[in-house]
Write a protein that holds these residues in place. Structure first.
Motif, PDB file in Angstrom:
ATOM      1  N   MET A 107      26.416   6.550  -0.450  1.00 32.73           N
ATOM      2  CA  MET A 107      25.750   7.243   0.635  1.00 32.73           C
ATOM      3  C   MET A 107      24.383   7.884  -0.218  1.00 32.73           C
ATOM      4  N   LEU A 108      24.689   8.555  -1.306  1.00 33.86           N
ATOM      5  CA  LEU A 108      23.540   9.079  -1.540  1.00 33.86           C
ATOM      6  C   LEU A 108      22.512   8.264  -1.904  1.00 33.86           C
ATOM      7  N   GLY A 109      22.874   6.964  -2.409  1.00 29.94           N
ATOM      8  CA  GLY A 109      21.941   5.789  -2.679  1.00 29.94           C
ATOM      9  C   GLY A 109      20.992   5.510  -1.506  1.00 29.94           C
TER      10      GLY A 109
ATOM     11  N   PRO B  27      26.502   5.353 -10.002  1.00 32.28           N
ATOM     12  CA  PRO B  27      24.806   5.049 -10.288  1.00 32.28           C
ATOM     13  C   PRO B  27      23.854   5.802  -9.687  1.00 32.28           C
ATOM     14  N   ASN B  28      24.145   6.230  -8.544  1.00 34.62           N
ATOM     15  CA  ASN B  28      22.933   7.150  -7.664  1.00 34.62           C
ATOM     16  C   ASN B  28      23.105   8.468  -8.063  1.00 34.62           C
ATOM     17  N   MET B  29      24.169   8.937  -8.335  1.00 36.11           N
ATOM     18  CA  MET B  29      24.296  10.500  -8.813  1.00 36.11           C
ATOM     19  C   MET B  29      23.738  10.315 -10.430  1.00 36.11           C
TER      20      MET B  29
ATOM     21  N   TYR C 264      34.876  -0.313  -2.534  1.00 39.16           N
ATOM     22  CA  TYR C 264      34.829   0.658  -3.431  1.00 39.16           C
ATOM     23  C   TYR C 264      36.105   1.078  -4.225  1.00 39.16           C
ATOM     24  N   PHE C 265      37.240   0.485  -3.896  1.00 33.60           N
ATOM     25  CA  PHE C 265      38.412   0.474  -4.620  1.00 33.60           C
ATOM     26  C   PHE C 265      38.333  -0.598  -5.655  1.00 33.60           C
TER      27      PHE C 265
ATOM     28  N   ILE D 274      34.559   8.771  -4.631  1.00 29.64           N
ATOM     29  CA  ILE D 274      33.462   9.207  -5.540  1.00 29.64           C
ATOM     30  C   ILE D 274      32.344   8.240  -5.263  1.00 29.64           C
ATOM     31  N   SER D 275      32.784   6.951  -5.582  1.00 28.57           N
ATOM     32  CA  SER D 275      31.855   6.046  -5.440  1.00 28.57           C
ATOM     33  C   SER D 275      31.447   5.566  -3.905  1.00 28.57           C
TER      34      SER D 275
END
Length: 511
Positions: A305-307, A55-57, A242-243, A299-300
């Motif tokens: 972390m990007l979020g 979602p954040n990417m 995340y899994f 990846i999630s």
């Protein structure tokens, strides 16, 4: 699990306002933030891969310019990151593998030093350079963050897992691939969940929070901040949640073609047939989808972390003047061409996420024109309005960031691991040339999996000739690799020396 909780608020401030036409060399230069990932291929929702939960990417892509046909500048970590921070291809520098550019080419000014000399406050942390000791170019950083000061006394390694601080699953090794043997390279094809409560202790979380803390502060100078995550590089360890985002029974592997290797040049065919033993073992264990599950979970985790980073910008004093750039050093195979890894000149290694968002950048644009990470250096220098006196190999994408409709397709270069080994790509074709003269040609729209090598077909000879003509006319000879020189650690600094000589060379001393 309710996945909507991981979706962050839409970006405000800089990311929801189009500043097309704004002079970026204005009174207040923009902050530039790199969010760098490791071994991250183009499995992103915003790039059309529906299986990944990102979602954040996707949020970043919707807020800026998303280059959907971007390619790495090196086929594994060391040459890719060298190319990115020098703005020069291996064909220009001789850094094809594990060369230490600042030892052999101290006169070559790296990106962070260009920013520092241009009046920026420069902060780096995490995996920005190759991760073994001695590869961090400490020149030009006001601060380079490591989570453990002991790393400074070991030559500044950037690994996440080779320390006592590493968060590991129990049992270790965890993946079925490694259950009955000593793990190859300790962590290769390792995947599995760690406890959710350990997320804040994980190296990539610590690095992200360091970056977020900087972004929550006001700075007197414009800020160049680069934070590098190790994920989704193996080992694919991520918190359990995340899994849990993925239904293990619904995960799908890429398409594989049984005779995919038969039309390859002899040398690469032989190498990939041998490499295929990894894929055959995974298949025998019925573990292909399980391994992909681990990669998707990571990846999630990276996306979360990007979020955090985007939220820190949005809620802090830098919201209206910060440009975020997301990139990965290269992609990764998950059984395509029966390979698990990188080091190839095919699409799975070359295609990467590459996104820009912030003031002066168009919003919600997808650009399918072919670009390369070699373009990053001249682009961010132009965005910042700082001077760079040295020749770089890429082109500035600033005109495209302002007006995506102006994008034109072009042929880009991806060097291999030796002179005269390369790929030339554009939107329609991928041409591969090996040092021994072997060739491959793929028509990408009709053959996106690169299953049908057309190089030997007479009707495509003009295409081969044209793409081959786009290759460099000369190739730099390889510089000494790290195995040919000697790392000397002196307290919290380091240097490289030629073996057999005590002659010091420029490099690892901090400012």
């Amino acid at each position: 699990m309710n996945t909507t909780k991981l979706h962050m608020r839409p970006l405000i401030g800089a990311f929801l306002v189009s500043f097309a036409g704004l002079s970026l060399a204005a009174e207040k230069p923009p902050n530039i933030v790199f969010f760098a990932l490791d071994d991250m291929n183009d499995w992103v929702g915003a790039l059309g891969y529906e299986q990944a939960i990102t979602p954040n990417m996707d949020r970043l892509a919707e807020s800026g310019v998303n280059f959907t046909n971007a390619h790495t500048a090196g086929i594994f970590c060391a040459p890719s990151r060298t190319a990115l921070f020098t703005g020069r291809h291996a064909t220009s520098t001789g850094c094809y593998t594990t060369q230490v550019y600042f030892h052999s080419l101290p006169e070559l000014t790296p990106l962070q030093l260009v920013f520092q000399r241009g009046g920026y406050s420069t902060h780096g942390g995490g995996k920005l350079f190759h991760h073994p000791a001695g590869f961090v170019d400490l020149r030009g950083w006001d601060e380079f963050f490591v989570r453990d000061d002991g790393q400074k006394r070991r030559g500044w390694p950037l690994d996440s897992w080779e320390t006592d601080m590493a968060i590991l699953p129990k049992p270790y090794p965890n993946s079925i691939f490694n259950h009955d043997r000593e793990p190859a390279n300790k962590f290769f094809l390792e995947w599995g969940p760690v406890k959710n409560e350990d997320e804040e202790k994980m190296a990539d979380t610590v690095r992200t929070e360091w970056a977020c803390e900087l972004l929550r502060r006001k700075h007197e100078k414009p800020l160049f901040l680069a934070v590098g995550l190790y994920t989704p590089h193996f080992p694919n360890y991520a918190p359990q949640k995340y899994f849990d985002l993925y239904d293990a029974e619904k995960i799908k592997a890429p398409a594989y073609k049984k005779d995919d290797l038969e039309d390859l040049p002899p040398a690469v065919r032989k190498a990939k047939q041998a490499r295929g033993a990894i894929h055959r073992r995974l298949e025998s264990l019925d573990a292909v989808e399980d391994a992909i599950h681990g990669y998707l979970a990571c990846i999630s985790y990276a996306d979360a972390m990007l979020g955090r980073l985007l939220d820190a910008i949005e809620s802090g004093p830098n919201a209206e003047n910060t440009i975020v750039v997301l990139w990965s050093d290269h992609g990764y195979h998950h059984g395509e061409k029966f390979d698990w890894g990188k080091h190839t000149l095919w699409e799975r290694t070359s295609n990467v996420p590459f996104m820009f968002a912030g003031p002066g950048i168009a919003r919600g644009a997808k650009v399918s024109a072919t670009v390369s990470l070699i373009d990053l250096f001249p682009t961010v220098v132009d965005l910042a309005g700082v001077a760079d006196a040295q020749q770089r190999d890429g082109i500035s994408l600033l005109p495209v960031l302002r007006d995506p409709a102006a994008a034109k397709d072009r042929e880009v270069l991806l060097p291999g691991m030796k002179p005269n080994e390369y790929a030339i790509m554009n939107r329609d074709w991928r041409y591969i040339h090996y040092a021994d003269g072997g060739e491959e040609l793929y028509r990408l729209e009709e053959d996106p999996n690169e299953w049908h090598n057309l190089a030997s077909r007479r009707e495509h000879a003009p295409v081969v000739k044209r793409l081959n003509a786009a290759a460099p006319k000369r190739f730099a000879q390889p510089l000494p690799s790290n195995n040919e020189i000697r790392l000397v650690v002196d307290g919290e600094t380091f240097r490289w020396e030629s073996k057999g000589k005590q002659k010091k060379r420029a490099g690892g001393a901090s400012n």
